[in-house]
Design a protein around this motif. Structure first.
Motif, PDB file in Angstrom:
ATOM      1  N   ASP A 116       0.812  -1.212   0.000  1.00 57.69           N
ATOM      2  CA  ASP A 116       0.000   0.000   0.000  1.00 57.69           C
ATOM      3  C   ASP A 116       0.848   1.266   0.000  1.00 57.69           C
ATOM      4  OD1 ASP A 116      -2.338  -1.461   0.068  1.00 57.69           O
ATOM      5  OD2 ASP A 116      -2.370  -1.535   2.259  1.00 57.69           O
ATOM      6  N   LEU A 117       2.150   1.123   0.142  1.00 55.60           N
ATOM      7  CA  LEU A 117       3.049   2.271   0.218  1.00 55.60           C
ATOM      8  C   LEU A 117       4.105   2.135  -0.870  1.00 55.60           C
ATOM      9  CD1 LEU A 117       3.823   4.803   1.934  1.00 55.60           C
ATOM     10  CD2 LEU A 117       5.348   3.310   3.228  1.00 55.60           C
ATOM     11  N   TYR A 118       4.025   2.965  -1.892  1.00 54.16           N
ATOM     12  CA  TYR A 118       4.994   2.866  -2.989  1.00 54.16           C
ATOM     13  C   TYR A 118       5.166   4.221  -3.670  1.00 54.16           C
ATOM     14  CZ  TYR A 118       0.624   2.440  -5.646  1.00 54.16           C
ATOM     15  OH  TYR A 118      -0.628   2.655  -6.156  1.00 54.16           O
ATOM     16  N   ARG A 119       6.218   4.308  -4.494  1.00 56.17           N
ATOM     17  CA  ARG A 119       6.511   5.529  -5.251  1.00 56.17           C
ATOM     18  C   ARG A 119       6.741   5.169  -6.715  1.00 56.17           C
ATOM     19  NH1 ARG A 119       8.378  10.361  -3.000  1.00 56.17           N
ATOM     20  NH2 ARG A 119       9.634  10.630  -4.881  1.00 56.17           N
ATOM     21  N   ASN A 120       6.739   6.198  -7.547  1.00 55.86           N
ATOM     22  CA  ASN A 120       7.012   5.996  -8.969  1.00 55.86           C
ATOM     23  C   ASN A 120       8.494   6.107  -9.288  1.00 55.86           C
ATOM     24  OD1 ASN A 120       4.271   5.627  -9.643  1.00 55.86           O
ATOM     25  ND2 ASN A 120       3.943   7.828  -9.726  1.00 55.86           N
TER      26      ASN A 120
ATOM     27  N   VAL B  20      20.019  -1.522  -3.997  1.00 56.75           N
ATOM     28  CA  VAL B  20      18.675  -1.041  -4.315  1.00 56.75           C
ATOM     29  C   VAL B  20      17.944  -2.116  -5.121  1.00 56.75           C
ATOM     30  CG1 VAL B  20      17.337   0.683  -5.596  1.00 56.75           C
ATOM     31  CG2 VAL B  20      19.316   1.394  -4.252  1.00 56.75           C
ATOM     32  N   GLN B  21      18.660  -2.728  -6.070  1.00 58.59           N
ATOM     33  CA  GLN B  21      18.080  -3.819  -6.851  1.00 58.59           C
ATOM     34  C   GLN B  21      17.711  -5.008  -5.961  1.00 58.59           C
ATOM     35  OE1 GLN B  21      21.024  -4.555  -9.976  1.00 58.59           O
ATOM     36  NE2 GLN B  21      19.512  -3.922 -11.488  1.00 58.59           N
TER      37      GLN B  21
ATOM     38  N   GLN C  51       9.664  -7.957  -5.789  1.00 55.97           N
ATOM     39  CA  GLN C  51       9.076  -8.021  -7.127  1.00 55.97           C
ATOM     40  C   GLN C  51       7.805  -8.874  -7.115  1.00 55.97           C
ATOM     41  OE1 GLN C  51      11.470  -9.899 -10.251  1.00 55.97           O
ATOM     42  NE2 GLN C  51      11.001  -8.184 -11.592  1.00 55.97           N
ATOM     43  N   GLY C  52       6.772  -8.354  -7.741  1.00 54.93           N
ATOM     44  CA  GLY C  52       5.498  -9.053  -7.793  1.00 54.93           C
ATOM     45  C   GLY C  52       4.533  -8.652  -6.693  1.00 54.93           C
ATOM     46  N   TRP C  53       4.999  -7.865  -5.728  1.00 59.05           N
ATOM     47  CA  TRP C  53       4.140  -7.456  -4.617  1.00 59.05           C
ATOM     48  C   TRP C  53       3.691  -6.008  -4.752  1.00 59.05           C
ATOM     49  CZ3 TRP C  53       2.965 -11.712  -2.018  1.00 59.05           C
ATOM     50  CH2 TRP C  53       3.885 -12.756  -2.033  1.00 59.05           C
ATOM     51  N   PHE C  54       4.285  -5.278  -5.695  1.00 58.63           N
ATOM     52  CA  PHE C  54       3.947  -3.874  -5.886  1.00 58.63           C
ATOM     53  C   PHE C  54       3.409  -3.659  -7.298  1.00 58.63           C
ATOM     54  CE2 PHE C  54       6.753  -3.847  -2.326  1.00 58.63           C
ATOM     55  CZ  PHE C  54       6.340  -2.783  -1.538  1.00 58.63           C
ATOM     56  N   PRO C  55       2.561  -2.647  -7.485  1.00 54.38           N
ATOM     57  CA  PRO C  55       2.016  -2.377  -8.826  1.00 54.38           C
ATOM     58  C   PRO C  55       3.131  -2.196  -9.846  1.00 54.38           C
ATOM     59  CG  PRO C  55       0.840  -1.092  -7.190  1.00 54.38           C
ATOM     60  CD  PRO C  55       1.994  -1.739  -6.479  1.00 54.38           C
TER      61      PRO C  55
ATOM     62  N   THR D  71       6.123   0.660 -10.244  1.00 52.92           N
ATOM     63  CA  THR D  71       6.312   1.390  -8.994  1.00 52.92           C
ATOM     64  C   THR D  71       7.440   0.759  -8.190  1.00 52.92           C
ATOM     65  OG1 THR D  71       4.693   0.058  -7.775  1.00 52.92           O
ATOM     66  CG2 THR D  71       3.865   1.996  -8.948  1.00 52.92           C
ATOM     67  N   HIS D  72       7.856   1.464  -7.161  1.00 49.79           N
ATOM     68  CA  HIS D  72       9.001   1.030  -6.361  1.00 49.79           C
ATOM     69  C   HIS D  72       8.658   1.116  -4.877  1.00 49.79           C
ATOM     70  CE1 HIS D  72      11.429   1.384 -10.055  1.00 49.79           C
ATOM     71  NE2 HIS D  72      10.703   2.465 -10.264  1.00 49.79           N
ATOM     72  N   PRO D  73       9.225   0.233  -4.067  1.00 46.46           N
ATOM     73  CA  PRO D  73       8.944   0.268  -2.629  1.00 46.46           C
ATOM     74  C   PRO D  73       9.618   1.445  -1.948  1.00 46.46           C
ATOM     75  CG  PRO D  73      10.571  -1.421  -3.127  1.00 46.46           C
ATOM     76  CD  PRO D  73      10.091  -0.890  -4.448  1.00 46.46           C
ATOM     77  N   VAL D  74       9.194   1.697  -0.724  1.00 51.60           N
ATOM     78  CA  VAL D  74       9.801   2.707   0.144  1.00 51.60           C
ATOM     79  C   VAL D  74      10.485   1.965   1.278  1.00 51.60           C
ATOM     80  CG1 VAL D  74       9.322   4.586   1.754  1.00 51.60           C
ATOM     81  CG2 VAL D  74       8.107   4.471  -0.423  1.00 51.60           C
TER      82      VAL D  74
END
Length: 599
Positions: A241-245, A265-266, A273-277, A280-283
């Motif tokens: 539910d918490l992500y950035r572009n 970071v990778q 991977q697979g858990w975020f839209p 988008t990227h996690p925080v």
């Protein structure tokens, strides 16, 4: 005449200072390192005009004696190391003795310090031989205040390259946060032009400090521990539910320093991977604590980069732990959701039995009829639906989908609770279950079902009548295909070098997955992009196949097929498509009643 000349010491000092101090934020970085190394419990940063007029750090750490103050501003004066060998055991943020010397070369430097809280001394110095250092006795509690005034005042050429006051102030605040994030046992305060902008009190965990620093609810964050050979790490990461572009809020720290390390970071992105839209990227942040002998912190003037002795082991440990965490989290959430459903069904059954018994005992009274008629109608309707659903065949209509695209459907004969409502907008399947309406994305659901099937059973392949030739554009791509050639057979691929062409870098695709639908150019692009997939190569490839093979927006399966697909989606262990988008959302009875203001 000789063309080589030795620069005057003062000019050489100014040039060298440019490697350490290029803007006010760099001054703060160096001053903060010294304050933390001094064992401070409270640190305050104060800037004016974006740090150009004043950049100050005050602490209550160990402080300095008069003898230390007299030489601390000289080049390479340091209390942290005595020889090169000490770098292998140094755990301090600073060690080269350049901070105060560089500051004195480009600004007027003031240092007020006391080692015991009784005797205090103030040093004033600045750039140029015309500003010899002056030391005077003063008053101060234990600790040190370091202040740089009028940065680059004597170097106008460098001052012209500074950004506007607001921009420099934001960079100063970012450095402040970079230093505060790993040290949650220190109170940090940030003042700008006389006003408090940030106050980060002591907290018990890095997750709480991260939440306070970035103004995020701590409930959205998780803290994971990683253990490796010679290192450990704490990973703070937000949920889906918490992500950035972008990747701007993924922080990497090594022994308290923020560093630039794209591979780590990778590691975070591979693990999640697979858990975020998609896109988008996690925080989050990675806090690595490593034996100094296994890392070289002396490869960058500002210590922004670190060379690890075994970076692959760190990468693998972090990505694997993060991936395992998200898997366990999803399984636990699904288990809790199923328990709630079972509990709700049991409550409904108990209410139904009670109402039926009461109806039998008082069925001739008008009072009872008014009390229970609505509930009786509801349970009668449910009984009819259950009877009808028990005779449903639950098989896909052969004309609706090709056999290769049908998900492996579980049996719902013993569970007749879900009720098919219909479809809307050519994409969403509606299912009523208990007190909730589930809105299911048919494409995302079918993607995940196929994805799970491919991972469990493997990806079937089909040999091509005419192989697809292509050339690699770089040596890295060529080496990747050579190295991963055998592994690609598990992806439903057969790729070999084109022996008819002697030149290196020519390949032939001889087999592709059975349901592959991309053009030749798109196929080649997808294969070569697997080079960046790391350990998740199989998952990434399976996701690409499923995206193209699944039911699309606008496809219209018959009602029976849609119902089966929807029920399968609601029982998936992970309710996200392979790219991280949620498969379904739900609306409760109370929310619907509230929306139309019905009591």
């Amino acid at each position: 005449m000789s063309q080589i000349k030795v620069l005057p010491p003062e000019e050489a000092k100014r040039i060298a200072a440019g490697e350490v101090v290029d803007r006010p934020a760099a001054l703060l970085r160096e001053f903060l390192d010294n304050a933390i190394d001094a064992g401070a419990a409270n640190i305050e940063v104060s800037i004016e005009d974006g740090g150009c007029k004043k950049a100050e750090v005050s602490d209550d750490g160990a402080g300095m004696t008069l003898e230390d103050l007299e030489i601390c501003w000289l080049t390479h004066a340091t209390s942290k190391i005595r020889s090169l060998n000490d770098l292998e055991t140094a755990k301090t943020l600073g060690f080269r003795g350049e901070a105060l010397s560089a500051a004195a070369a480009v600004a007027r430097l003031e240092i007020v310090t006391s080692a015991n809280g009784r005797e205090a001394w103030q040093l004033n110095t600045g750039p140029g031989e015309s500003n010899p250092p002056v030391i005077e006795q003063t008053r101060r509690t234990k600790g040190t205040t370091v202040r740089a005034i009028n940065l680059f005042e004597t170097i106008p050429a460098r001052k012209r390259f500074l950004k506007r006051e607001g921009s420099e102030g934001l960079l100063c605040r970012q450095i402040f946060l970079d230093k505060a994030l790993p040290f949650n046992k220190i109170n940090f305060r940030f003042m700008q032009d006389g006003k408090i902008k940030d106050f980060l009190p002591v907290v018990s965990s890095k997750k709480e400090r991260f939440a306070a620093a970035l103004n995020i609810e701590a409930d959205f964050l998780h803290e994971i521990n990683v253990i490796g050979d010679g290192f450990s790490a704490a990973v703070v990461i937000g949920g889906p539910d918490l992500y950035r572009n972008d990747r701007r809020q993924i922080f990497i720290f090594a022994n308290g320093r923020r560093i630039q390390d794209f591979s780590l970071v990778q590691a975070i992105e591979y693990g999640s991977q697979g858990w975020f839209p998609n896109g988008t990227h996690p925080v989050g942040a990675v806090y690595i604590e490593i034996n100094p002998a296994l890392a070289d912190f002396n490869i960058h003037p500002a210590k922004r980069e670190v060379r690890f002795k075994d970076s692959a082991a760190i990468h693998h440990a972090i990505s694997g732990t993060v991936k395992s965490f998200f898997h366990r989290k999803t399984v636990a959430e699904m288990s809790n959701r199923n328990e709630e459903k079972i509990s709700r069904r049991g409550a409904e059954a108990a209410i139904g039995e009670d109402l039926t018994q009461r109806h039998r005992n008082k069925e001739n009274t008008r009072e009872l009829f008014e009390e229970t008629s609505h509930q009786d109608a509801k349970f009668t309707k449910n009984a009819k639906e259950e009877k009808r659903e028990e005779h449903d065949s639950f098989s896909y209509n052969n004309s609706a989908l090709p056999a290769s695209l049908r998900p492996c459907v579980k049996s719902f004969v013993n569970d007749s609770s879900p009720h098919y409502v219909g479809r809307v907008f050519g994409l969403f399947i509606l299912i009523e279950w208990g007190e909730k309406l589930y809105i299911i994305d048919q494409h995302a659901a079918h993607e995940r079902i196929l994805f799970n099937k491919f991972l469990e059973e493997g990806i079937p392949k089909q040999e091509l009548l005419s192989p697809i030739p292509f050339c690699t554009e770089s040596d890295d791509d060529d080496k990747f295909l050579e190295l991963k050639n055998k592994e690609m057979q598990h992806l439903g691929l057969e790729i070999k070098r084109d022996e008819s062409i002697l030149q290196k870098g020519n390949w032939l695709i001889e087999a592709l997955p059975s349901d592959w639908r991309m053009s030749d150019s798109a196929t080649i692009k997808e294969i070569l992009e697997l080079r960046t997939a790391g350990e998740n190569m199989i998952e990434r490839w399976a996701a690409a196949i499923c995206c193209h093979a699944a039911i699309k927006d606008g496809d219209y399966p018959d009602d029976e097929t849609a119902f089966e697909l929807g029920k399968e989606a609601l029982n998936l262990p992970d309710p996200h498509c392979p790219h991280g988008r949620p498969i379904w959302t739900e609306i409760g009875r109370e929310a619907l009643y509230k929306a139309v203001r019905r009591d």
